[in-house]
Design a protein around this motif. Structure first.
Motif, PDB file in Angstrom:
ATOM      1  N   LYS A  68       0.828  -1.220   0.000  1.00 61.20           N
ATOM      2  CA  LYS A  68       0.000   0.000   0.000  1.00 61.20           C
ATOM      3  C   LYS A  68       0.856   1.262   0.000  1.00 61.20           C
ATOM      4  O   LYS A  68       0.605   2.205  -0.748  1.00 61.20           O
ATOM      5  CB  LYS A  68      -0.932   0.012   1.220  1.00 61.20           C
ATOM      6  CG  LYS A  68      -2.081  -0.944   1.109  1.00 61.20           C
ATOM      7  CD  LYS A  68      -2.994  -0.846   2.313  1.00 61.20           C
ATOM      8  CE  LYS A  68      -4.188  -1.751   2.155  1.00 61.20           C
ATOM      9  NZ  LYS A  68      -5.152  -1.588   3.244  1.00 61.20           N
ATOM     10  N   LYS A  69       1.859   1.308   0.850  1.00 60.80           N
ATOM     11  CA  LYS A  69       2.699   2.497   0.963  1.00 60.80           C
ATOM     12  C   LYS A  69       3.551   2.686  -0.289  1.00 60.80           C
ATOM     13  O   LYS A  69       3.777   3.808  -0.728  1.00 60.80           O
ATOM     14  CB  LYS A  69       3.588   2.425   2.210  1.00 60.80           C
ATOM     15  CG  LYS A  69       2.787   2.457   3.483  1.00 60.80           C
ATOM     16  CD  LYS A  69       2.100   3.798   3.666  1.00 60.80           C
ATOM     17  CE  LYS A  69       0.620   3.708   3.687  1.00 60.80           C
ATOM     18  NZ  LYS A  69      -0.097   4.963   3.810  1.00 60.80           N
ATOM     19  N   ARG A  70       4.027   1.590  -0.871  1.00 64.78           N
ATOM     20  CA  ARG A  70       4.798   1.650  -2.116  1.00 64.78           C
ATOM     21  C   ARG A  70       3.979   2.347  -3.202  1.00 64.78           C
ATOM     22  O   ARG A  70       4.441   3.277  -3.855  1.00 64.78           O
ATOM     23  CB  ARG A  70       5.151   0.215  -2.530  1.00 64.78           C
ATOM     24  CG  ARG A  70       5.880   0.067  -3.802  1.00 64.78           C
ATOM     25  CD  ARG A  70       5.911  -1.433  -4.217  1.00 64.78           C
ATOM     26  NE  ARG A  70       6.050  -1.519  -5.628  1.00 64.78           N
ATOM     27  CZ  ARG A  70       5.089  -1.343  -6.531  1.00 64.78           C
ATOM     28  NH1 ARG A  70       3.866  -1.090  -6.149  1.00 64.78           N
ATOM     29  NH2 ARG A  70       5.328  -1.413  -7.805  1.00 64.78           N
ATOM     30  N   ALA A  71       2.740   1.919  -3.356  1.00 67.13           N
ATOM     31  CA  ALA A  71       1.856   2.516  -4.369  1.00 67.13           C
ATOM     32  C   ALA A  71       1.574   3.981  -4.065  1.00 67.13           C
ATOM     33  O   ALA A  71       1.551   4.822  -4.973  1.00 67.13           O
ATOM     34  CB  ALA A  71       0.550   1.721  -4.449  1.00 67.13           C
ATOM     35  N   GLU A  72       1.387   4.314  -2.794  1.00 63.80           N
ATOM     36  CA  GLU A  72       1.086   5.697  -2.415  1.00 63.80           C
ATOM     37  C   GLU A  72       2.279   6.624  -2.652  1.00 63.80           C
ATOM     38  O   GLU A  72       2.121   7.759  -3.107  1.00 63.80           O
ATOM     39  CB  GLU A  72       0.657   5.747  -0.946  1.00 63.80           C
ATOM     40  CG  GLU A  72       0.079   7.070  -0.540  1.00 63.80           C
ATOM     41  CD  GLU A  72      -0.489   7.065   0.879  1.00 63.80           C
ATOM     42  OE1 GLU A  72      -0.793   8.162   1.368  1.00 63.80           O
ATOM     43  OE2 GLU A  72      -0.615   5.990   1.496  1.00 63.80           O
ATOM     44  N   ILE A  73       3.491   6.145  -2.356  1.00 63.75           N
ATOM     45  CA  ILE A  73       4.692   6.958  -2.593  1.00 63.75           C
ATOM     46  C   ILE A  73       4.822   7.270  -4.080  1.00 63.75           C
ATOM     47  O   ILE A  73       5.083   8.413  -4.461  1.00 63.75           O
ATOM     48  CB  ILE A  73       5.958   6.224  -2.081  1.00 63.75           C
ATOM     49  CG1 ILE A  73       5.934   6.125  -0.553  1.00 63.75           C
ATOM     50  CG2 ILE A  73       7.218   6.935  -2.569  1.00 63.75           C
ATOM     51  CD1 ILE A  73       6.974   5.167   0.013  1.00 63.75           C
TER      52      ILE A  73
END
Length: 164
Positions: A68-73
């Motif tokens: 999730k965080k990878r995609a958001e970054i």
């Protein structure tokens, strides 16, 4: 007047100068929750285009947070993203790995500050809740509290927004 200020604030975040990043793929090892984590960041045309992570994080918790965080970054082109409740260490390790990779790509300390300053703004409107118990956060202690309350007649409300 209020909408003018909001629009102006949004404009400032969008118009921030871009770091002079060199195209390529950069790799860095950081300490994850369960073991070392290898983070690779691909930069093209001054943007983060891909982030890959090799890790041994907990299935269903750390692995979900990293995805999730990878995609958001990548979507936000920002290091100012929130960590995920219940997977704080994994989220922080990913952010630190991306930061180190951006430094290898040529980002200065001022560039890193700019990447971190592009934060997600959350609604802070006060809400009225009808609950006997309020559990703040969704980490290990918050989840344990929620399970304990579920065995009672009390009505609980959990406030963690980014639960895995």
């Amino acid at each position: 007047m209020k909408s003018t200020v909001v629009c102006f604030g949004t404009l400032l975040m969008t118009c921030a100068t871009q770091a002079a990043l060199t195209d390529g793929t950069y790799t860095e090892q950081v300490v994850g929750h369960n073991a070392p984590m290898t983070v690779s960041v691909t930069v093209a045309n001054q943007k983060i285009t891909d982030i890959t992570v090799k890790e041994l994080e907990t299935l269903g918790v750390g692995k979900v947070a990293i995805a999730k965080k990878r995609a958001e970054i990548i979507e936000r082109q920002s290091l100012g993203v929130d960590t995920l409740s219940g997977a704080t260490f994994s989220s922080m390790a990913l952010l630190k790995g991306v930061e180190k990779c951006l430094q290898k790509a040529g980002a200065s300390s001022d560039d890193i500050k700019a990447f971190k300053s592009r934060k997600v703004m959350h609604d802070t409107t006060p809400r009225e809740l009808n609950a006997s118990v309020v559990i703040v956060g969704g980490g290990g202690a918050g989840m344990a509290a929620a399970v304990s309350v579920s065995y009672t007649h009390l009505r609980a409300h959990e406030t963690g927004r980014n639960l895995v």
